[in-house]
Each structure stands twice: as structure tokens, then as C-alpha cells.
Design an enzyme around this catalytic site. Structure first.
Site, PDB file in Angstrom:
ATOM      1  N   TYR A   1      -4.110  -2.427 -10.244  1.00  0.00           N
ATOM      2  CA  TYR A   1      -4.180  -2.204  -8.715  1.00  0.00           C
ATOM      3  C   TYR A   1      -3.183  -3.432  -8.356  1.00  0.00           C
ATOM      4  O   TYR A   1      -2.404  -3.200  -7.512  1.00  0.00           O
ATOM      5  CB  TYR A   1      -5.448  -2.246  -8.174  1.00  0.00           C
ATOM      6  CG  TYR A   1      -5.210  -2.314  -6.633  1.00  0.00           C
ATOM      7  CD1 TYR A   1      -5.187  -1.127  -5.800  1.00  0.00           C
ATOM      8  CD2 TYR A   1      -5.551  -3.628  -6.038  1.00  0.00           C
ATOM      9  CE1 TYR A   1      -4.947  -1.245  -4.651  1.00  0.00           C
ATOM     10  CE2 TYR A   1      -5.459  -3.669  -4.683  1.00  0.00           C
ATOM     11  CZ  TYR A   1      -5.339  -2.548  -3.755  1.00  0.00           C
ATOM     12  OH  TYR A   1      -5.201  -2.238  -2.456  1.00  0.00           O
TER      13      TYR A   1
ATOM     14  N   SER B   1       0.885  -1.307   0.003  1.00  0.00           N
ATOM     15  CA  SER B   1      -0.118  -0.019   0.091  1.00  0.00           C
ATOM     16  C   SER B   1       0.776   1.294  -0.240  1.00  0.00           C
ATOM     17  O   SER B   1       0.240   2.308  -0.122  1.00  0.00           O
ATOM     18  CB  SER B   1      -1.018   0.104   1.324  1.00  0.00           C
ATOM     19  OG  SER B   1      -2.039  -1.023   1.013  1.00  0.00           O
TER      20      SER B   1
ATOM     21  N   LYS C   1       0.113   3.379  -2.942  1.00  0.00           N
ATOM     22  CA  LYS C   1      -1.160   4.236  -3.193  1.00  0.00           C
ATOM     23  C   LYS C   1      -0.554   5.666  -3.048  1.00  0.00           C
ATOM     24  O   LYS C   1      -1.194   6.359  -3.675  1.00  0.00           O
ATOM     25  CB  LYS C   1      -2.075   3.935  -2.000  1.00  0.00           C
ATOM     26  CG  LYS C   1      -2.711   2.369  -2.083  1.00  0.00           C
ATOM     27  CD  LYS C   1      -3.511   2.285  -0.546  1.00  0.00           C
ATOM     28  CE  LYS C   1      -4.343   1.268  -1.106  1.00  0.00           C
ATOM     29  NZ  LYS C   1      -3.803  -0.372  -0.930  1.00  0.00           N
TER      30      LYS C   1
ATOM     31  N   TYR D   1      -4.540   3.907   8.133  1.00  0.00           N
ATOM     32  CA  TYR D   1      -5.857   3.301   8.383  1.00  0.00           C
ATOM     33  C   TYR D   1      -6.384   3.715   9.940  1.00  0.00           C
ATOM     34  O   TYR D   1      -6.280   4.801  10.399  1.00  0.00           O
ATOM     35  CB  TYR D   1      -6.005   1.808   8.251  1.00  0.00           C
ATOM     36  CG  TYR D   1      -5.052   1.459   6.987  1.00  0.00           C
ATOM     37  CD1 TYR D   1      -5.209   1.877   5.696  1.00  0.00           C
ATOM     38  CD2 TYR D   1      -3.876   0.656   7.304  1.00  0.00           C
ATOM     39  CE1 TYR D   1      -4.292   1.670   4.636  1.00  0.00           C
ATOM     40  CE2 TYR D   1      -3.047   0.245   6.146  1.00  0.00           C
ATOM     41  CZ  TYR D   1      -3.449   0.729   4.895  1.00  0.00           C
ATOM     42  OH  TYR D   1      -2.423   0.577   3.872  1.00  0.00           O
TER      43      TYR D   1
ATOM     44  N   VAL E   1       1.316  -3.679   3.671  1.00  0.00           N
ATOM     45  CA  VAL E   1       1.338  -4.875   4.431  1.00  0.00           C
ATOM     46  C   VAL E   1       2.656  -6.054   4.174  1.00  0.00           C
ATOM     47  O   VAL E   1       2.728  -6.990   4.749  1.00  0.00           O
ATOM     48  CB  VAL E   1      -0.060  -5.842   4.036  1.00  0.00           C
ATOM     49  CG1 VAL E   1      -1.167  -5.170   4.724  1.00  0.00           C
ATOM     50  CG2 VAL E   1      -0.063  -6.164   2.672  1.00  0.00           C
TER      51      VAL E   1
HETATM   52  N1  GLN Z   1      -2.554  -5.875  -1.639  1.00  0.00           N
HETATM   53  C1  GLN Z   1      -3.278  -5.378  -0.294  1.00  0.00           C
HETATM   54  C2  GLN Z   1      -4.658  -5.374  -0.415  1.00  0.00           C
HETATM   55  O1  GLN Z   1      -4.741  -4.794  -1.615  1.00  0.00           O
HETATM   56  C3  GLN Z   1      -2.268  -4.169  -0.021  1.00  0.00           C
HETATM   57  C4  GLN Z   1      -2.964  -3.685   1.527  1.00  0.00           C
HETATM   58  C5  GLN Z   1      -2.097  -3.003   2.359  1.00  0.00           C
HETATM   59  O2  GLN Z   1      -0.953  -2.975   2.085  1.00  0.00           O
HETATM   60  N2  GLN Z   1      -2.464  -2.625   3.238  1.00  0.00           N
HETATM   61  O3  GLN Z   1      -5.424  -5.617   0.293  1.00  0.00           O
END
Ligand code: GLN
Length: 304
Positions: free
Chosen positions: A188, A63, A66, A240, A258
Site C-alpha cells: 500500500y 490516493s 486507489k 471523501y 494528497v
Molecule cells: N498516503 C496517504 C495515506 O495513506 C494517501 C492519502 C490520500 O492521498 N488521500 O494516508
């Protein structure tokens, strides 16, 4: 400031923390990453780099991508971008579906999965080769070609990406997704599968410490206001439902993934990236947060 001495000291201080978190196991490609991987890289605006541990080893940034997606879309769409995605903390897990339903398909912010999927849709609309152009963009930010897609991770994300598929389908039913669902998911999942090292991540985030200008080339990538706003959204939404605690303990804009990575920015000074795959219950690196908390405490630097 003796950054090298400080991060070496922190690496010793956090040793007792290993074994308390849990490596992401929703896909096999991440579950097999050794829990004891650990790296820190500090990249300063004047070009100096300090590092310890596995700071040169590429890992799945998940993430954290993002932020790159938002930074690529924002100059294209300007303020119109915020019509399709909000700028408020969600207070919910990153893959939550509930909020999206009562907010009629407009995600709370670009750093939860739903928001990043909308930004991905916007990138697909504008860029003819979104996957290639995303990599090119990050390579330009980091000043390095050593940024790539880990195709095994991308395939795994696809195979187990049922919740993300639900999010896109739901937003499509609210007309907030324009491209075909499969294409949005494909781009994505590749974004999630970008691999790069702490050192390259810290270099790439310097643009946000430098008000939108790349320190190594002097090229402006974002307006000053856009850079400020991306930092603001990182501070309020980058972790988050743990964003408040991160701001409280660390006091810097940052973003987690993650894969166990966290990057944070001290405006006008530096970017710092940490990698430690064991996650806490919010999906953020357990030791990464500890490292950053120690770093701002020991250096006395934060945005507050
Ligand atoms: N690949 C994970 C997802 O799309 C990424 C989530 C994350 O890094 N928080 O759920």
C-alpha cells in the site's frame, strides 16, 4: 473545442488562488514539494494532448493510485470484490477509523484508505509480485514506461504510517485482511508513492472514458459494466467528505490524492489531470478543484 486556449485561460484565472491552501506535511518527502507547482493535461480519446505548466513533471499520485488498484483487482475478483468492501460514500475523512468499527471491518468504499488496504490485500493474494505487477499495469494503461515508485516517499509513508497500520490491524481482527499486516502496508505505501505526470495520468484514465478499452491499443482491460461502476464510485466517493461538493461544482467522476493531483473523466471524450500541491481542509487540491470547475463551466461539458 479549443482545449488549449481554455486551459491557458484557466491557468491565468486561478493565479489569485495560490497561497490559500496547504501542502501536505504529514511526511517530509511531500512537505518539501514547492507549493507553486502547477500543471494541467487534457488527453482526448483521439490521441490529442493539450497541456500547460508542469504537466510533464512526475509527482506523487498518492490516493489516485486507489483507482488503479481497484481497476487491477476488479477483473480478477468480479462482483465478489464487493463482499469485502462497500460502494457507499463515507462522508468521513480518508483515514477515518470510527466508521470501520461500527461496520465491523468492512470499509465503506475502495477509495478511502481502509478500502484501498483491503483491495491491496486482494492484489497480494492474486499477484505473485504485486508491486511490480501494479507498475506494469499502470504502464500499460498509460502507454508509457515513465511511471515509477518514489522510494523516498514510500519509506516516509512507512515511517509515519501509524493510522494506516491501525486500519489494517483492525480489519485483520475482523478477518477482512488475509496477508500479513506488514506486507499489506508495504504494498500500500508503495502504491501511495507512485510518481507520474499529469500527462501520463490523463492517458491512463482514458480507459475509464472509453468503457474499459484502451484507446491507444484497442485492448479491453475492464468490462463495460466494470468501467461504469468504477466511474460511479469515483463520482460518489472520489473526494471523501467533499465528494458531494465536487459533483456539485464539477459534475465529473474523478479522484484526488494528497500529492495535489486530481484526475477526472468525461466519458467518450477525454481525461483531464491537474496538479497543484496546496490542499484544502479535506485533503483535496484547492486549485485543482477550481480548475476543473472552470473547465466544465467553460466547455459546457459534464456528465449531467
Ligand atoms: N498516503 C496517504 C495515506 O495513506 C494517501 C492519502 C490520500 O492521498 N488521500 O494516508
Amino acid at each position: 473545442m479549443d482545449y488549449q486556449g481554455i486551459i491557458e485561460e484557466i491557468a491565468v484565472l486561478v493565479e489569485p488562488e495560490f497561497g490559500k491552501g496547504k501542502v501536505a506535511d504529514y511526511i517530509p518527502a511531500l512537505a518539501k514539494v514547492p507549493a507553486d507547482k502547477f500543471g494541467i493535461a487534457v488527453q482526448t480519446m483521439d490521441g490529442a494532448c493539450f497541456q500547460v505548466g508542469d504537466a510533464e513533471e512526475p509527482f506523487s499520485i498518492q490516493s489516485i493510485a486507489k483507482v488503479f488498484a481497484l481497476a487491477q483487482a476488479y477483473p480478477v475478483y468480479g462482483e465478489a470484490l464487493w463482499k469485502r468492501v462497500g460502494m457507499e460514500p463515507s462522508g468521513n475523512p480518508f483515514n477515518s477509523l470510527v466508521q470501520l468499527e461500527y461496520e465491523k471491518g468492512i470499509p465503506r468504499n475502495p477509495f478511502i484508505n481502509a478500502g484501498a488496504l483491503v483491495i491491496t490485500d486482494m492484489l497480494i493474494e492474486h499477484f505473485p509480485k504485486p508491486k511490480t505487477q501494479m507498475l506494469d499495469f499502470i504502464r500499460e494503461l498509460s502507454g508509457s514506461d515513465d511511471v515509477y515508485y518514489d522510494y523516498e516517499v514510500a519509506r516516509s509513508e512507512r515511517e509515519f504510517g501509524f493510522t494506516n497500520a491501525a486500519l489494517v490491524n483492525f480489519m485483520k481482527s475482523h478477518y477482512n485482511i488475509k496477508a500479513p499486516v506488514e506486507q499489506v502496508l508495504d504494498v500500500y505505501f508503495h502504491q501511495c508513492a507512485i510518481a507520474m505526470s499529469c500527462r501520463k495520468l490523463a492517458s491512463a484514465f482514458l480507459v475509464l472514458a472509453n468503457h474499459g478499452v484502451l484507446p491507444h491499443s484497442g485492448k479491453r482491460m475492464l468490462t463495460q459494466s466494470q468501467a461504469k461502476r468504477i466511474n460511479a464510485v469515483m463520482l460518489t466517493c472520489g473526494f471523501y467528505d467533499e465528494a458531494g461538493e465536487f459533483a456539485f461544482c464539477v459534475g465529473l467522476p474523478g479522484k484526488s490524492g494528497v500529492g495535489g493531483g486530481i484526475v477526472a473523466v468525461i466519458p467518450n471524450e477525454l481525461a483531464i489531470a491537474v496538479w497543484s500541491p496546496e490542499l484544502n481542509e479535506h485533503g483535496n487540491s484547492q486549485i485543482g478543484i477550481k480548475v476543473l470547475e472552470r473547465f466544465t463551466t467553460m466547455t459546457g461539458k459534464s456528465i449531467f
